[in-house]
Design an enzyme around this catalytic site. Structure first.
Site, PDB file in Angstrom:
ATOM      1  NE  ARG A   1      -1.743  -3.195  -3.972  1.00 40.43           N
ATOM      2  CZ  ARG A   1      -1.982  -3.492  -2.690  1.00 40.43           C
ATOM      3  NH1 ARG A   1      -1.971  -2.179  -1.833  1.00 40.43           N
ATOM      4  NH2 ARG A   1      -2.300  -4.691  -2.054  1.00 40.43           N
TER       5      ARG A   1
ATOM      6  N   GLY B   1       0.764  -1.129   0.133  1.00 44.29           N
ATOM      7  CA  GLY B   1      -0.116  -0.070  -0.041  1.00 44.29           C
ATOM      8  C   GLY B   1       0.837   1.128  -0.009  1.00 44.29           C
TER       9      GLY B   1
ATOM     10  CG  PHE C   1     -12.558   0.059   1.980  1.00 44.33           C
ATOM     11  CD1 PHE C   1     -11.547  -0.579   2.682  1.00 44.33           C
ATOM     12  CD2 PHE C   1     -12.826  -0.324   0.549  1.00 44.33           C
ATOM     13  CE1 PHE C   1     -10.838  -1.327   2.280  1.00 44.33           C
ATOM     14  CE2 PHE C   1     -11.667  -1.013   0.095  1.00 44.33           C
ATOM     15  CZ  PHE C   1     -10.723  -1.852   0.954  1.00 44.33           C
ATOM     16  CB  ILE C   2     -10.105   5.389   0.843  1.00 41.80           C
ATOM     17  CG1 ILE C   2      -8.956   4.931   1.797  1.00 41.80           C
ATOM     18  CG2 ILE C   2     -11.300   6.320   1.596  1.00 41.80           C
ATOM     19  CD1 ILE C   2      -8.153   6.271   1.827  1.00 41.80           C
TER      20      ILE C   2
ATOM     21  CE  LYS D   1      -9.929   4.068   7.142  1.00 40.76           C
ATOM     22  NZ  LYS D   1     -10.402   2.611   6.648  1.00 40.76           N
TER      23      LYS D   1
ATOM     24  CG  ASP E   1      -5.420  -3.767  -1.946  1.00 42.82           C
ATOM     25  OD1 ASP E   1      -5.294  -3.137  -0.909  1.00 42.82           O
ATOM     26  OD2 ASP E   1      -5.724  -5.001  -1.739  1.00 42.82           O
TER      27      ASP E   1
ATOM     28  CD  GLU F   1       1.160   1.210   7.447  1.00 38.44           C
ATOM     29  OE1 GLU F   1       0.746   1.221   6.454  1.00 38.44           O
ATOM     30  OE2 GLU F   1       0.724   0.070   8.209  1.00 38.44           O
ATOM     31  CG  ASP F   2      -1.172   1.828   3.337  1.00 42.48           C
ATOM     32  OD1 ASP F   2      -1.064   1.669   4.345  1.00 42.48           O
ATOM     33  OD2 ASP F   2      -1.635   1.296   2.531  1.00 42.48           O
TER      34      ASP F   2
ATOM     35  CG  ASP G   1      -8.905   1.086  10.035  1.00 41.55           C
ATOM     36  OD1 ASP G   1      -9.713   1.769  10.565  1.00 41.55           O
ATOM     37  OD2 ASP G   1      -9.206   0.080   9.384  1.00 41.55           O
TER      38      ASP G   1
HETATM   39  P1  5GP Z   1      -4.704  -1.246  10.822  1.00 43.09           P
HETATM   40  O1  5GP Z   1      -3.925  -2.213  11.090  1.00 43.09           O
HETATM   41  O2  5GP Z   1      -4.388   0.293  11.190  1.00 43.09           O
HETATM   42  O3  5GP Z   1      -6.167  -1.484  11.235  1.00 43.09           O
HETATM   43  O4  5GP Z   1      -4.829  -1.179   9.344  1.00 43.09           O
HETATM   44  C1  5GP Z   1      -3.559  -0.643   8.653  1.00 43.09           C
HETATM   45  C2  5GP Z   1      -3.787  -1.399   7.360  1.00 43.09           C
HETATM   46  O5  5GP Z   1      -4.944  -1.882   6.670  1.00 43.09           O
HETATM   47  C3  5GP Z   1      -3.152  -0.411   6.331  1.00 43.09           C
HETATM   48  O6  5GP Z   1      -1.826  -0.330   6.009  1.00 43.09           O
HETATM   49  C4  5GP Z   1      -3.767  -0.876   4.922  1.00 43.09           C
HETATM   50  O7  5GP Z   1      -3.110  -1.822   4.087  1.00 43.09           O
HETATM   51  C5  5GP Z   1      -5.213  -1.441   5.233  1.00 43.09           C
HETATM   52  N1  5GP Z   1      -6.452  -0.378   5.404  1.00 43.09           N
HETATM   53  C6  5GP Z   1      -6.913   0.548   6.486  1.00 43.09           C
HETATM   54  N2  5GP Z   1      -7.960   1.080   6.003  1.00 43.09           N
HETATM   55  C7  5GP Z   1      -8.018   0.738   4.894  1.00 43.09           C
HETATM   56  C8  5GP Z   1      -8.855   1.479   3.710  1.00 43.09           C
HETATM   57  O8  5GP Z   1      -9.806   2.343   3.931  1.00 43.09           O
HETATM   58  N3  5GP Z   1      -8.474   1.003   2.466  1.00 43.09           N
HETATM   59  C9  5GP Z   1      -7.869   0.281   2.202  1.00 43.09           C
HETATM   60  N4  5GP Z   1      -7.576  -0.252   0.810  1.00 43.09           N
HETATM   61  N5  5GP Z   1      -7.051  -0.354   2.988  1.00 43.09           N
HETATM   62  C10 5GP Z   1      -7.082  -0.127   4.355  1.00 43.09           C
END
Ligand code: 5GP
Length: 180
Positions: free
Chosen positions: A170, A50, A157-158, A136, A164, A104-105, A108
């Site tokens: 992507r 990502g 969700f984006i 977020k 992706d 990080e992209d 969440d």
């Molecule tokens: P976390 O571990 O913070 O819950 O999630 C982080 C990872 O989940 C990100 O690096 C990404 O790969 C994925 N992710 C979280 N939110 C989104 C979203 O809105 N869209 C997409 N495509 N991936 C997300």
């Protein structure tokens, strides 16, 4: 900008590339200020897949010596987080005794960065700084400090700009949100 279709879902335009680029300018300026004149060579860690576009755009703007490394993690299935962070591809270099800037992209729940920080400390990193293009804030509930945040977004969700939906989307330069 038009809506896009990926697998069974439709996504509508959400954040234009121009705005993403300005957010990256801001993150780069803060990193450059913090690392200017540093005597060590920090590691810039691209969290695949990502963060590919974010890391590339960010790197172009950084003017201190750095070494690029990458690794691949996975926690999402479709549009949902599984809560379990899997290491799909290990670190491409040795972080022992190094300062690491994690690219990080999106953050969440924060599960990914918590696992990452723990893993990097286990491998001997002397300092871990978290840099994320998107956050977020309504969902993030972890104590890990987010040192550099490009932009905050609502809990949706984006896709696009590296992100992706089941491996598609992507390649778009703008960001799209799931069309309910
Ligand atoms: P976390 O571990 O913070 O819950 O999630 C982080 C990872 O989940 C990100 O690096 C990404 O790969 C994925 N992710 C979280 N939110 C989104 C979203 O809105 N869209 C997409 N495509 N991936 C997300």
């Amino acid at each position: 900008m038009d809506k896009i279709q990926l697998h069974d879902k439709t996504f509508r335009p959400f954040i234009e590339n121009e705005k993403i680029e300005r957010a990256i300018d801001g993150v780069a300026a803060r990193l450059n200020a913090d690392f200017k004149g540093c005597s060590d060579i920090p590691v810039l860690l691209c969290v695949l897949n990502g963060s590919i576009l974010f890391t590339a755009e960010l790197m172009k703007r950084l003017d201190f010596p750095l070494e690029l490394m990458s690794m691949k993690l996975s926690s999402y299935q479709g549009t949902q987080t599984t809560g379990q962070v899997l290491e799909v591809m290990g670190l491409t270099g040795n972080v022992e005794g190094r300062r690491v800037i994690v690219c990080e992209d999106i953050v969440d729940t924060g599960n990914t960065i918590v696992s990452l920080q723990h893993m990097l400390e286990q491998k001997g990193a002397t300092e871990v700084r978290i840099c994320t293009l998107l956050l977020k804030p309504e969902v993030y509930d972890k104590p890990v400090k987010l040192d550099y945040v490009g932009m905050e977004i609502p809990n949706a969700f984006i896709v696009g700009f590296g992100l992706d939906y089941d491996d598609l989307g992507r390649n778009y330069k703008d960001i799209y949100v799931l069309d309910k």
